[in-house]
Design a protein around this motif. Structure first.
Motif, PDB file in Angstrom:
ATOM      1  N   LEU A 269     -22.817  19.057  40.543  1.00  0.00           N
ATOM      2  CA  LEU A 269     -23.942  19.502  39.444  1.00  0.00           C
ATOM      3  C   LEU A 269     -25.298  19.677  40.116  1.00  0.00           C
ATOM      4  CD1 LEU A 269     -22.939  17.240  36.277  1.00  0.00           C
ATOM      5  CD2 LEU A 269     -22.110  19.750  37.023  1.00  0.00           C
ATOM      6  N   ALA A 270     -25.491  18.866  41.018  1.00  0.00           N
ATOM      7  CA  ALA A 270     -26.773  19.009  41.811  1.00  0.00           C
ATOM      8  C   ALA A 270     -26.719  18.239  43.049  1.00  0.00           C
ATOM      9  CB  ALA A 270     -27.940  18.306  40.816  1.00  0.00           C
ATOM     10  N   ARG A 271     -27.448  18.981  44.158  1.00  0.00           N
ATOM     11  CA  ARG A 271     -27.614  18.476  45.371  1.00  0.00           C
ATOM     12  C   ARG A 271     -29.134  18.499  45.849  1.00  0.00           C
ATOM     13  NH1 ARG A 271     -24.098  18.063  49.643  1.00  0.00           N
ATOM     14  NH2 ARG A 271     -25.060  18.405  51.503  1.00  0.00           N
ATOM     15  N   GLU A 272     -29.808  17.442  46.477  1.00  0.00           N
ATOM     16  CA  GLU A 272     -31.037  17.731  46.878  1.00  0.00           C
ATOM     17  C   GLU A 272     -31.172  16.952  48.423  1.00  0.00           C
ATOM     18  OE1 GLU A 272     -34.951  18.867  46.589  1.00  0.00           O
ATOM     19  OE2 GLU A 272     -33.457  19.191  45.317  1.00  0.00           O
ATOM     20  N   ASP A 273     -31.874  17.264  49.055  1.00  0.00           N
ATOM     21  CA  ASP A 273     -32.071  16.731  50.533  1.00  0.00           C
ATOM     22  C   ASP A 273     -33.530  16.471  50.757  1.00  0.00           C
ATOM     23  OD1 ASP A 273     -31.580  15.902  53.095  1.00  0.00           O
ATOM     24  OD2 ASP A 273     -31.097  17.937  54.021  1.00  0.00           O
ATOM     25  N   PHE A 274     -33.767  15.245  50.945  1.00  0.00           N
ATOM     26  CA  PHE A 274     -35.124  14.672  50.924  1.00  0.00           C
ATOM     27  C   PHE A 274     -35.166  13.444  51.428  1.00  0.00           C
ATOM     28  CE2 PHE A 274     -34.127  12.969  46.807  1.00  0.00           C
ATOM     29  CZ  PHE A 274     -34.898  11.933  46.782  1.00  0.00           C
ATOM     30  N   GLN A 275     -36.352  12.957  52.202  1.00  0.00           N
ATOM     31  CA  GLN A 275     -36.484  11.661  52.762  1.00  0.00           C
ATOM     32  C   GLN A 275     -37.279  10.818  51.829  1.00  0.00           C
ATOM     33  OE1 GLN A 275     -37.998  12.074  56.524  1.00  0.00           O
ATOM     34  NE2 GLN A 275     -36.317  12.510  57.777  1.00  0.00           N
ATOM     35  N   ALA A 276     -36.699   9.508  51.742  1.00  0.00           N
ATOM     36  CA  ALA A 276     -37.868   8.460  50.977  1.00  0.00           C
ATOM     37  C   ALA A 276     -38.853   8.461  51.384  1.00  0.00           C
ATOM     38  CB  ALA A 276     -36.924   7.137  50.826  1.00  0.00           C
ATOM     39  N   PRO A 277     -39.920   8.479  50.486  1.00  0.00           N
ATOM     40  CA  PRO A 277     -41.163   8.176  51.130  1.00  0.00           C
ATOM     41  C   PRO A 277     -41.559   7.116  51.894  1.00  0.00           C
ATOM     42  CG  PRO A 277     -41.495   8.374  48.849  1.00  0.00           C
ATOM     43  CD  PRO A 277     -39.951   8.588  49.133  1.00  0.00           C
ATOM     44  N   GLU A 278     -40.995   5.868  51.207  1.00  0.00           N
ATOM     45  CA  GLU A 278     -41.275   4.460  52.062  1.00  0.00           C
ATOM     46  C   GLU A 278     -40.058   3.879  51.587  1.00  0.00           C
ATOM     47  OE1 GLU A 278     -43.793   2.741  48.172  1.00  0.00           O
ATOM     48  OE2 GLU A 278     -45.062   3.675  49.859  1.00  0.00           O
ATOM     49  N   SER A 279     -39.923   2.407  52.290  1.00  0.00           N
ATOM     50  CA  SER A 279     -38.915   1.845  51.909  1.00  0.00           C
ATOM     51  C   SER A 279     -39.339   0.861  50.797  1.00  0.00           C
ATOM     52  CB  SER A 279     -38.826   0.684  53.256  1.00  0.00           C
ATOM     53  OG  SER A 279     -38.686   1.277  54.347  1.00  0.00           O
ATOM     54  N   GLY A 280     -38.222   0.630  50.083  1.00  0.00           N
ATOM     55  CA  GLY A 280     -38.349  -0.110  48.849  1.00  0.00           C
ATOM     56  C   GLY A 280     -37.019   0.050  47.898  1.00  0.00           C
TER      57      GLY A 280
ATOM     58  N   PRO B 196     -32.582  18.906  38.185  1.00  0.00           N
ATOM     59  CA  PRO B 196     -31.427  19.544  37.071  1.00  0.00           C
ATOM     60  C   PRO B 196     -30.338  19.908  37.485  1.00  0.00           C
ATOM     61  CG  PRO B 196     -33.087  20.816  37.902  1.00  0.00           C
ATOM     62  CD  PRO B 196     -33.497  19.757  38.544  1.00  0.00           C
ATOM     63  N   GLY B 197     -29.171  19.454  36.773  1.00  0.00           N
ATOM     64  CA  GLY B 197     -28.026  19.810  37.281  1.00  0.00           C
ATOM     65  C   GLY B 197     -27.167  21.146  36.373  1.00  0.00           C
ATOM     66  N   LYS B 198     -26.303  21.782  37.184  1.00  0.00           N
ATOM     67  CA  LYS B 198     -25.798  23.046  36.757  1.00  0.00           C
ATOM     68  C   LYS B 198     -24.375  23.029  36.963  1.00  0.00           C
ATOM     69  CE  LYS B 198     -26.150  27.996  36.421  1.00  0.00           C
ATOM     70  NZ  LYS B 198     -26.697  29.339  37.170  1.00  0.00           N
ATOM     71  N   ARG B 199     -23.669  23.225  36.082  1.00  0.00           N
ATOM     72  CA  ARG B 199     -22.148  23.332  36.295  1.00  0.00           C
ATOM     73  C   ARG B 199     -21.740  24.506  36.945  1.00  0.00           C
ATOM     74  NH1 ARG B 199     -17.388  20.501  32.294  1.00  0.00           N
ATOM     75  NH2 ARG B 199     -15.467  21.447  33.539  1.00  0.00           N
ATOM     76  N   THR B 200     -20.675  24.229  37.821  1.00  0.00           N
ATOM     77  CA  THR B 200     -20.298  25.639  38.699  1.00  0.00           C
ATOM     78  C   THR B 200     -18.953  26.096  37.862  1.00  0.00           C
ATOM     79  OG1 THR B 200     -18.800  24.336  40.117  1.00  0.00           O
ATOM     80  CG2 THR B 200     -20.959  24.955  40.864  1.00  0.00           C
ATOM     81  N   GLY B 201     -18.574  27.172  38.262  1.00  0.00           N
ATOM     82  CA  GLY B 201     -17.621  27.774  37.547  1.00  0.00           C
ATOM     83  C   GLY B 201     -16.120  27.013  37.616  1.00  0.00           C
ATOM     84  N   SER B 202     -16.098  26.348  38.689  1.00  0.00           N
ATOM     85  CA  SER B 202     -14.464  25.733  38.816  1.00  0.00           C
ATOM     86  C   SER B 202     -14.930  24.614  39.749  1.00  0.00           C
ATOM     87  CB  SER B 202     -13.739  26.699  39.721  1.00  0.00           C
ATOM     88  OG  SER B 202     -14.118  26.984  40.998  1.00  0.00           O
ATOM     89  N   ALA B 203     -14.028  23.482  39.598  1.00  0.00           N
ATOM     90  CA  ALA B 203     -14.250  22.258  40.379  1.00  0.00           C
ATOM     91  C   ALA B 203     -13.970  22.405  41.984  1.00  0.00           C
ATOM     92  CB  ALA B 203     -13.448  21.263  39.873  1.00  0.00           C
ATOM     93  N   ILE B 204     -14.708  21.633  42.531  1.00  0.00           N
ATOM     94  CA  ILE B 204     -14.430  21.539  43.951  1.00  0.00           C
ATOM     95  C   ILE B 204     -13.224  20.663  44.368  1.00  0.00           C
ATOM     96  CG2 ILE B 204     -15.525  20.680  46.335  1.00  0.00           C
ATOM     97  CD1 ILE B 204     -18.273  21.446  44.943  1.00  0.00           C
TER      98      ILE B 204
END
Length: 223
Positions: free
Chosen positions: A27-38, A7-15
């Motif tokens: 709006l959104a940031r996620e750090d994860f590894q892909a479980p498998e190639s594909g 889910p994204g959330k708009r911040t108060g001001s732009a970067i």
């Protein structure tokens, strides 16, 4: 099938982004590894209607030589993506070229004696200067829509570098044609300016090309 929702959330001001320069909302940031190639698919939706968006994958930025050299063209695409018109994007460059041409026409008797090398050097300088003014122009425009960021220093550095290249090219072009005539000094300077322009994205690609022309064309006086 595995589905992840971010889910994204708009911040108060732009970067503020200093290299372009530009401004955007994260709006959104996620750090994860892909479980498998594909093959993975990303879908973006908004309940508030349509709009431009960008998706960045990975955490390393690597550029090939062609990608690095084409960054000025990619900047234009970024500004168009933001909704800027071509007239707005090229306004600082156009004003710089117009001012330079007016100065040259004011001294049209001297300009009549200019050889192709000097013309190439002059216009390379104007394109370099125009890049510097464009960067400052875009920086101010982006800051009007975003909060202050230390990356402003990056933009100022690039703008000063481009402007410095422009001043050097103009000074070299206006020097007496006998300067460096018996050596490769002036040509070497323009060759270095061309390389520096490509390295620092100065001159909208045309500036470095014109600098290289000034480096290879003869500088002897006409007639």
């Amino acid at each position: 099938m595995l589905v992840k929702v971010f889910p994204g959330k708009r911040t108060g001001s732009a970067i503020y982004e200093g290299f372009s320069p530009s401004a955007f909302y994260s709006l959104a940031r996620e750090d994860f590894q892909a479980p498998e190639s594909g093959t993975y698919y990303a879908a973006v939706s908004s309940a508030g209607g349509e709009g431009n968006y960008g998706v960045v994958l990975g955490y390393r930025e690597r550029f090939s030589l062609s990608e690095w050299l084409s960054i000025p063209l990619r900047q234009i695409k970024t500004y168009r993506w933001e909704g800027q018109s071509l007239l707005f994007i090229f306004l600082p460059l156009g004003m710089t070229l117009a001012a330079g041409i007016l100065v040259i026409l004011h001294k049209k008797e001297d300009a009549a004696e200019f050889n192709p090398a000097r013309w190439a050097g002059l216009f390379s300088g104007l394109f370099f200067l125009g890049t510097g003014f464009s960067l400052i122009f875009q920086m101010l425009y982006s800051l009007s829509r975003s909060s202050y960021s230390p990356e402003v220093i990056i933009t100022v550095f690039l703008a000063l570098a481009s402007s410095g290249f422009g001043v050097i090219a103009l000074v070299l072009s206006m020097k007496d044609e006998r300067y460096g005539e018996k050596s490769t000094q002036k040509r070497l300077y323009f060759f270095v300016l061309g390389l520096a322009g490509l390295l620092f994205w100065a001159g909208w690609i045309l500036g470095p090309i014109l600098a290289f022309e000034a480096a290879v064309l003869p500088w002897k006086r006409k007639g």
